[in-house]
Design an enzyme around this catalytic site. Structure first.
Site: not given
Length: 524
Positions: A229, A258, A277-278
């Site tokens: 996170r 983000e 964020h993949i």
């Protein structure tokens, strides 16, 4: 069983489900259409698009199971589903391998500088000497958080002949030993590790867990990766560490904001690898999520019990109505004692007294206590159903007892957490709202919510004043204060509700005061 697939999922899951159920695929169904037709279905599969609100669930008179093809269930009203007797399942393991593999990809990219080498070649350059890398073999991996994903990363790093050390204050040493991991404190992990990877939730406890002080502890050749996170790593401190070669490099898949701002300072650096964020985004993860939730529904059709139940199974309506007023109290008590006890929890004891002691089945309440106790420290959400399994996997012994003596109240619940070095208890009831009435056998009157602070001290003149002065010096205002003592001049306890979170350095300063023998910050 008639099942509605309301969001797009992998075709393999649909094929499997069609062998056991009547399947209706409508991935464009509107909220109004869903509310009008939900009563026709016994099962439903959703991802994140479809919202199963209380209003929709109230109309789901025949629904037996809600399946979320993924992890998060923010789009499902769990309380409404529980009250309605509808089982809710998800597919948390579908992303474990995917995120672990992405973590490995980032570690390898850092070790071999492949991201910036790729950019260099595409710019028409040939800079072989510039991209000298390092091997993973014989290096030490430091893992912060040994949950589903952290343990998978360890398994893969073992194949690269790496050693592993881990920081997880709630993982028993015997469990870590079975995983082939040396369990130690955070500072030791940071000192020893050549590669560090983070797999914990973002909580007040873990926000900026890695900041300037931690970067100073690390080797100047160390690499760190975060696929958990954003916010666990202090990005300003990370920029300074990378700019001044305090560490070897970093990789991020998650960010404090983000997407990051276009002028994000980290973009200037060539010793950092960034992905959008993949970590959980693979075809296999989507396929596995569909297969897992289809299998859960098939298990239910065949009379079995699904494995990933997120809410409680059916209980009779009378029992549900009797215990419901105490659910919030139980979760608060569990969270309170687990944050307050020193050391790893080895045992949790729950004692019910008064009217509650007359109810045969209090499993829902006990599981809710465990939910509150383990949730603050895990990256995956724990509910009352899977809390007992999580506690068992972490070596926590759970005991439950009953007594008629409720000390003048209709019902009381006492929860005690025991570690190797400490024991901490809280006792409470519900008087419109949850109330804690005793802490470690000291009588108090505390509403368990918000930013809280506990100090244990010697009951001598000036002790309370010094603690209050220390808080005031840091601009921390006290909202509510409760104190209790066993005898005049003996040991005493102070419980405060604060207007804002208390920083770690303030807690440390209060711990160092004369006559104070412990101080703890809590978030409820």
């Amino acid at each position: 069983m008639k099942v509605l697939i309301a969001d797009a999922i992998n075709e393999k899951g649909i094929e499997n489900l069609k062998e056991a159920a009547e399947v209706v695929v409508d991935t464009t169904i509107t909220p109004e259409e869903l509310a009008n037709t939900i009563h026709e279905y016994e099962g439903i599969i959703v991802r994140s698009r479809t919202k199963l609100t209380k209003e929709v669930i109230d109309k789901a008179d025949n629904l037996k199971i809600i399946a979320r093809a993924g992890v998060g269930v923010d789009n499902i009203d769990l309380n409404a589903a529980t009250e309605k007797g509808i089982m809710v399942v998800n597919s948390p393991e579908s992303t474990s391998i995917t995120v672990a593999e992405h973590t490995m990809g980032l570690l390898l990219s850092l070790a071999r500088k492949s991201a910036i080498a790729d950019k260099s070649v595409k710019e028409g350059k040939w800079e072989k000497k510039k991209f000298m890398g390092v091997e993973l073999r014989n290096k030490t991996l430091g893992v912060i958080g040994m949950g589903r994903i952290g343990s998978q990363v360890v398994n893969r790093c073992k194949a690269f002949e790496m050693d592993a050390v881990a920081y997880d204050p709630y993982l028993p040493e015997e469990v870590a030993a079975q995983m082939g991991v040396e369990l130690t404190d955070l500072e030791t992990v940071l000192k020893k590790a050549d590669f560090i990877t983070i797999h914990v939730p973002l909580t007040p406890e873990t926000k900026h867990l890695i900041s300037t002080k931690e970067f100073e502890i690390m080797k100047d050749t160390a690499f760190i990766a975060n696929c958990a996170r954003g916010g666990i790593i202090d990005e300003d401190a990370l920029y300074e560490a990378l700019s001044n070669d305090k560490i070897g490099g970093a990789a991020l898949d998650v960010y404090e904001e983000e997407p990051p701002a276009k002028d994000c300072k980290l973009f200037e650096l060539d010793n950092i690898v960034l992905t959008p964020h993949i970590a959980a985004s693979t075809k296999e993860a989507q396929r596995d999520a569909a297969i897992i939730v289809a299998d859960e529904i098939i298990d239910l059709i065949n009379g079995g019990t699904p494995q990933n139940v997120l809410n409680l199974p059916r209980i009779d309506r009378n029992t549900y109505q009797e215990v419901t007023p105490y659910l919030e109290l139980c979760e608060k008590l569990g969270s309170f004692i687990s944050q307050a006890v020193n050391g790893k929890i080895k045992e949790i004891e729950v004692i019910y007294s008064g009217e509650l002691s007359k109810i045969d089945n209090l499993e829902m309440l006990t599981r809710t206590v465990l939910q509150g106790a383990v949730n603050p420290f895990l990256s995956s959400p724990v509910t009352a159903v899977n809390a007992s399994i999580v506690a068992k996997n972490r070596g926590i012994i759970v005991t439950e007892g009953k007594t008629e003596n409720s000390k003048g109240y209709d019902s009381l619940i006492k929860v005690t957490a025991k570690s190797e070095d400490d024991e901490f208890s809280a006792e409470g009831t519900t008087l419109h709202d949850p109330k804690i009435l005793k802490v470690n056998d000291y009588w108090v009157d505390v509403k368990p919510e918000g930013h809280m602070f506990i100090a244990k001290y010697e009951d001598v003149p000036g002790s309370i004043g010094k603690i209050g002065t220390a808080l005031g010096e840091y601009g921390i205002n006290i909202g509510i204060m409760q104190v209790g003592r066993d005898e005049k001049g003996g040991r005493a306890i102070m419980i405060l509700t604060l207007d804002k979170e208390i920083p770690k350095e303030v807690i440390k300063g209060i711990q160092d005061l004369d006559n104070v023998y412990d101080a703890i910050g809590l978030e409820l």
